[in-house]
Design a protein around this motif. Structure first.
Motif, PDB file in Angstrom:
ATOM      1  N   GLU A  38      39.195 -40.141 -27.109  1.00 42.75           N
ATOM      2  CA  GLU A  38      38.210 -40.953 -26.385  1.00 42.75           C
ATOM      3  C   GLU A  38      38.455 -40.870 -24.882  1.00 42.75           C
ATOM      4  O   GLU A  38      37.510 -40.804 -24.092  1.00 42.75           O
ATOM      5  N   ARG A  39      39.707 -40.867 -24.488  1.00 38.47           N
ATOM      6  CA  ARG A  39      40.014 -40.688 -23.064  1.00 38.47           C
ATOM      7  C   ARG A  39      39.649 -39.274 -22.617  1.00 38.47           C
ATOM      8  O   ARG A  39      39.113 -39.061 -21.519  1.00 38.47           O
ATOM      9  N   LEU A  87      37.075 -37.244 -19.581  1.00 43.18           N
ATOM     10  CA  LEU A  87      37.507 -36.142 -18.723  1.00 43.18           C
ATOM     11  C   LEU A  87      36.605 -34.921 -18.905  1.00 43.18           C
ATOM     12  O   LEU A  87      36.277 -34.224 -17.941  1.00 43.18           O
ATOM     13  N   PHE A  88      36.219 -34.670 -20.150  1.00 45.24           N
ATOM     14  CA  PHE A  88      35.386 -33.508 -20.480  1.00 45.24           C
ATOM     15  C   PHE A  88      34.085 -33.524 -19.683  1.00 45.24           C
ATOM     16  O   PHE A  88      33.639 -32.490 -19.167  1.00 45.24           O
ATOM     17  N   THR A  89      33.475 -34.701 -19.583  1.00 41.72           N
ATOM     18  CA  THR A  89      32.203 -34.822 -18.853  1.00 41.72           C
ATOM     19  C   THR A  89      32.420 -35.187 -17.388  1.00 41.72           C
ATOM     20  O   THR A  89      31.465 -35.225 -16.616  1.00 41.72           O
ATOM     21  N   LEU A 129      42.721 -34.301 -22.997  1.00 42.01           N
ATOM     22  CA  LEU A 129      41.626 -33.343 -23.082  1.00 42.01           C
ATOM     23  C   LEU A 129      41.808 -32.446 -24.299  1.00 42.01           C
ATOM     24  O   LEU A 129      40.831 -32.115 -24.996  1.00 42.01           O
ATOM     25  N   VAL A 130      43.037 -32.059 -24.583  1.00 40.21           N
ATOM     26  CA  VAL A 130      43.313 -31.252 -25.779  1.00 40.21           C
ATOM     27  C   VAL A 130      42.906 -32.010 -27.033  1.00 40.21           C
ATOM     28  O   VAL A 130      42.299 -31.433 -27.951  1.00 40.21           O
ATOM     29  N   LYS A 180      40.101 -30.898 -29.863  1.00 39.17           N
ATOM     30  CA  LYS A 180      40.403 -30.832 -31.298  1.00 39.17           C
ATOM     31  C   LYS A 180      39.432 -31.673 -32.127  1.00 39.17           C
ATOM     32  O   LYS A 180      39.294 -31.476 -33.325  1.00 39.17           O
ATOM     33  N   SER A 181      38.758 -32.618 -31.479  1.00 40.33           N
ATOM     34  CA  SER A 181      37.853 -33.510 -32.196  1.00 40.33           C
ATOM     35  C   SER A 181      36.448 -32.930 -32.348  1.00 40.33           C
ATOM     36  O   SER A 181      35.616 -33.506 -33.060  1.00 40.33           O
ATOM     37  N   LEU A 182      36.168 -31.794 -31.711  1.00 39.42           N
ATOM     38  CA  LEU A 182      34.811 -31.241 -31.705  1.00 39.42           C
ATOM     39  C   LEU A 182      34.504 -30.524 -33.014  1.00 39.42           C
ATOM     40  O   LEU A 182      35.384 -29.905 -33.603  1.00 39.42           O
TER      41      LEU A 182
END
Length: 467
Positions: A354-355, A359-361, A460-461, A465-467
């Protein structure tokens, strides 16, 4: 005589209206009515078109699966007839086959045999067992052809060889099929290198360095390693990357799932869509019987071997074409293959992910290219090596001299090494240069000056991994 005029808004009796029509008008109207009546049966044929769509969907899906799993496109004339690969396969034990990354469909086995294998009661060091597995169509991506006496006389290869694996439900390397999952254990180069003769491949490399022979080709094939293949070797003859360490020019086998809505489907750019690549592989790589045309490859400087051999323009008799008619159903099935979904708490840390999503966006700027839910660029998804800030070697082997923004779905499979040997887990980017996702994130952090700290990189890793 002119027709009588009526005040605006007046009602016209039927008889008067008929008198007001000229004979030409009546003839035209009669023709229109007759034409409409003639069309009624034709219209009725399409009154239940939704049902036709449903039937077509089922047919395409079923036929596409059959093609993906079992169709050789007639390539047995090359692998068995020319390379005589079946002669070496006949002497391979199941243990050796599994060691080379070949997978066995446990659901194709009789229940008794499956149970005995699971209990370790079958001799996997006996080549005769390999022949039995071939007779059962149980080795993914491989078809054995037998004579009436049960002798293996040829071998053919299929899409599933590289782009399917199993879930290890019986034992490692043996289980239910997972179509679309790249086989990261498969050492296809080493398998081909066992063929009694490689002269037919040598003949496809007329512009390779002077003096290339069968032993040279075997050396190249053995350099690929597990999970890699070089789909451009027969075009440009570039077997190794530039540099003193002689790294193979082969790239990792890509997944064949979750491709819907994505523009390009290979590591590098401007080759073409899924049907293009299917035709390219079926005809120029598997050496099946079909048509393939791409004049861009008729370039004696960039693709000297393709220009010399004419592999860019393969035309067969329509009656002998075993590829073209199968492209629609094969494409349909591939687009139906979903990406595997990770499980929170098992495959990734939910809170960290969730954190990482923020960061991804946000600060990591991943959505500059990876758009949800495609996880690649929507539309044109190609970038130059300069944009990516990496070397241009593999990009420049492609017609578009570019790299593709890869789909990020199911990265957890590689990161965790699901259904693959531990030594073959991880390996990211087209050539597997990054061992882990953390290595990927660190590289992007440096290349694009993202200024992420250690905890942010780890978060971020977990999101990836959640995608």
């Amino acid at each position: 005589m002119t027709a009588p005029t009526l005040p605006i808004g007046a009602t016209v009796p039927l008889g008067v209206a008929a008198l007001a029509c000229s004979s030409a008008d009546r003839d035209e109207r009669a023709e229109h009515v007759a034409s409409a009546e003639d069309e009624l049966p034709s219209r009725a044929r399409f009154s239940n078109f939704d049902a036709a769509i449903e039937r077509n969907t089922r047919n395409l899906l079923q036929r596409g699966q059959e093609i993906f799993r079992f169709d050789t496109f007639g390539d047995e004339e090359f692998w068995g007839g020319k390379l005589r690969l079946h002669e070496s396969i006949a002497n391979v034990t199941p243990a050796q086959a599994l060691g080379l990354g070949l997978k066995v469909d446990g659901d194709a086995l009789p229940s008794r045999l499956r149970e005995k294998i699971a209990r370790g009661q079958v001799n996997l060091d006996d080549p005769a067992v390999t022949l039995s597995l071939l007779q059962l169509d149980a080795i993914l991506g491989v078809t054995g052809f037998f004579d009436d006496s049960g002798n293996l006389i040829s071998i053919g290869l299929q899409c599933a060889l590289c782009h399917s694996t199993v879930n290890d439900s019986v034992r490692p390397g043996i289980g239910s099929r997972l179509d679309g999952w790249a086989n990261r254990d498969l050492d296809v180069g080493a398998i081909i290198a066992t063929a009694p003769t490689l002269q037919p491949i040598v003949a496809l490399l007329p512009k390779a360095p002077a003096g290339v022979d069968e032993e040279g080709v075997r050396k190249v094939l053995r350099s690929w390693g597990p999970g890699k293949y070089d789909a451009q070797l027969l075009l440009d003859g570039k077997a190794f990357q530039p540099g003193p360490d002689k790294k193979t020019a082969a790239t990792l086998l890509p997944n064949a799932f979750d491709m819907g809505g994505v523009n390009e489907h290979t590591w590098t750019g401007n080759w073409g869509s899924v049907p293009y690549w299917n035709a390219y592989v079926a005809v120029t790589q598997l050496h099946g019987k079909g048509n393939f045309f791409d004049p861009r490859l008729n370039d004696k400087d960039k693709y000297p071997n393709a220009a010399a051999t004419g592999i860019w323009n393969v035309i067969v008799d329509p009656k002998k074409d075993l590829v073209t008619s199968k492209l629609p159903a094969l494409h349909f099935y591939q687009l139906a293959l979903p990406a595997p979904k990770p499980e929170p708490g098992l495959d990734f840390d939910r809170e960290a992910a969730e954190r990482g999503a923020k960061l991804f966006t946000g600060d990591a700027r991943c959505t500059d290219c990876h758009n949800k839910p495609l996880w690649t660029d929507a539309g044109w998804n190609l970038h130059t090596p300069e944009e990516m800030k990496i070397d241009a070697f593999q990009a420049n082997r492609a017609p578009g001299n570019s790299y593709k923004t890869m789909n990020l779905a199911a990265l957890f499979v590689r990161e965790l090494g699901l259904f693959m040997k531990p030594k073959n887990k991880g390996r990211f980017y087209h050539d597997g240069r990054f061992e882990t996702l953390l290595d990927v994130v660190r590289s992007y952090n440096e290349r694009f000056d993202l200024r992420l700290d250690s905890s942010q990189k780890r978060d971020l890793v977990e999101y990836l991994k959640s995608l």
